[in-house]
Design an enzyme around this catalytic site. Structure first.
Site, PDB file in Angstrom:
ATOM      1  N   GLY A  13      66.194 122.857   7.465  1.00 45.61           N
ATOM      2  CA  GLY A  13      65.306 123.679   6.538  1.00 45.61           C
ATOM      3  C   GLY A  13      65.820 124.472   5.778  1.00 45.61           C
ATOM      4  N   ASN A  14      65.766 125.949   5.221  1.00 46.31           N
ATOM      5  CA  ASN A  14      66.495 126.582   4.544  1.00 46.31           C
ATOM      6  C   ASN A  14      66.404 127.904   5.521  1.00 46.31           C
ATOM      7  OD1 ASN A  14      67.557 128.382   2.650  1.00 46.31           O
ATOM      8  ND2 ASN A  14      65.887 127.637   1.142  1.00 46.31           N
ATOM      9  N   GLU A  52      70.244 126.409  17.584  1.00 50.01           N
ATOM     10  CA  GLU A  52      71.097 127.155  16.227  1.00 50.01           C
ATOM     11  C   GLU A  52      72.436 128.078  17.140  1.00 50.01           C
ATOM     12  OE1 GLU A  52      71.514 127.761  13.063  1.00 50.01           O
ATOM     13  OE2 GLU A  52      71.406 126.843  11.940  1.00 50.01           O
ATOM     14  N   GLY A 108      61.363 128.659   9.723  1.00 51.64           N
ATOM     15  CA  GLY A 108      60.747 128.658  11.053  1.00 51.64           C
ATOM     16  C   GLY A 108      61.232 127.418  11.606  1.00 51.64           C
ATOM     17  N   GLU A 150      68.600 121.623  16.503  1.00 50.01           N
ATOM     18  CA  GLU A 150      68.537 122.268  15.263  1.00 50.01           C
ATOM     19  C   GLU A 150      69.565 121.928  14.288  1.00 50.01           C
ATOM     20  OE1 GLU A 150      67.540 126.292  15.899  1.00 50.01           O
ATOM     21  OE2 GLU A 150      67.444 127.752  13.833  1.00 50.01           O
ATOM     22  N   GLU A 201      72.467 139.223   6.673  1.00 50.72           N
ATOM     23  CA  GLU A 201      71.859 138.401   6.482  1.00 50.72           C
ATOM     24  C   GLU A 201      70.789 139.524   4.398  1.00 50.72           C
ATOM     25  OE1 GLU A 201      69.998 134.554   8.394  1.00 50.72           O
ATOM     26  OE2 GLU A 201      69.154 136.358   8.037  1.00 50.72           O
ATOM     27  N   THR A 224      63.603 127.778  14.719  1.00 52.50           N
ATOM     28  CA  THR A 224      64.144 128.220  15.627  1.00 52.50           C
ATOM     29  C   THR A 224      61.997 128.564  16.880  1.00 52.50           C
ATOM     30  OG1 THR A 224      65.894 129.191  15.549  1.00 52.50           O
ATOM     31  CG2 THR A 224      64.120 129.771  17.297  1.00 52.50           C
ATOM     32  N   TYR A 268      80.133 136.296   5.560  1.00 47.17           N
ATOM     33  CA  TYR A 268      78.838 137.052   4.271  1.00 47.17           C
ATOM     34  C   TYR A 268      79.678 138.043   3.336  1.00 47.17           C
ATOM     35  CZ  TYR A 268      75.325 133.950   5.450  1.00 47.17           C
ATOM     36  OH  TYR A 268      73.374 133.098   5.269  1.00 47.17           O
TER      37      TYR A 268
END
Ligand SMILES: Cc1cc2cn([C@H]3C[C@H](O)[C@@H](CO)O3)c(=O)nc2[nH]1
Length: 224
Positions: free
Chosen positions: A16-17, A40, A21, A92, A160, A23, A58
């Site tokens: 998922g993105n 992860e 959710g 994950e 992020e 985790t 990032y």
């Protein structure tokens, strides 16, 4: 009931993105002793011999995307290969989302040079051909980009905070291409779609639905 080490456990990728959710979903299964959870390894990406590769990526994506995705793939391969003492293994993300979502996006957006992409793609193909790492089931936490964007802001993971909504929208489309449109034949596992826009109070019902499907399929595999 510990699994004989030579058998392959019923393997589930939770995909998922960012902020969907995953985790939280995995933690819901912490209570089952027959399930091994592999979350992860973000902390490894945040501290490899003192280097925060996630932050470097990032902050200067063009310079660090190759280094970051190379290390992410190594840590994911380690998780795929880790011996599992239980009949069921929940992971994950996977080397598939690494290649089809994140590396794909970085190539299309030009933050990975075509030569860098070619190297990462060769590694992916080699691993796919030489090592058996596919899933028995993929749980797709399907979300709306605007919803997860707000969650990312609220979660406030420092690295992020500069992630633009456009990046979330592009990652969403690549997840949909892979898990709904089924564009990649190399990953034929069935997909269980969960409505992960639901907030915490409502989503437990959704989890229970998947619990039943995962455990039932797992029993089938183990009893085979
Ligand atoms: C497989 C894989 C996971 C993964 C996560 N990430 C980023 C997205 C989130 O900000 C953070 C934790 O998932 O790492 C990435 O850039 N590339 C990735 N590849």
């Amino acid at each position: 009931s510990a699994m004989a080490m030579n058998n392959k456990p019923f393997t589930v990728f939770v995909e998922g993105n960012i902020g969907s959710g995953k985790t939280t979903f995995l933690e819901h299964f912490r209570r089952f002793e027959d399930i091994t959870l592999l979350t992860e390894p973000v902390e490894e990406w945040r501290n490899l011999k003192g280097w925060n590769l996630l932050d470097l990526m990032y902050k200067d994506t063009a310079k660090w995307a190759m280094t970051f995705q190379s290390y992410v793939s190594l840590t994911m391969l380690d998780m795929h290969r880790r011996p599992t003492p239980t009949p069921v293994k929940l992971m994950e993300r996977s080397l598939y989302s690494a290649r089809y979502c994140f590396v794909e996006h970085m190539m299309r957006s030009g933050t990975l040079h075509p030569a860098e992409f070619a190297v990462l793609d060769e590694w992916f193909r080699f691993i796919m051909n030489q090592i058996h790492i596919d899933a028995d089931l993929i749980v797709y936490l399907k979300t709306t980009p605007a919803v997860v964007y707000e969650r990312i802001k609220k979660r406030a993971r420092s690295e992020e905070q500069c992630v633009p909504l456009s990046y979330i929208e592009e990652l969403h489309k690549l997840h949909e291409d892979w898990l709904i449109t089924r564009q990649h034949a190399e990953c034929p596992a069935p997909v269980l779609v969960i409505d992960a826009d639901l907030d915490l109070s409502q989503i437990t019902e959704e989890y229970k639905k998947s619990e039943h499907q995962i455990l039932r399929k797992a029993v089938d595999v183990v009893m085979r």
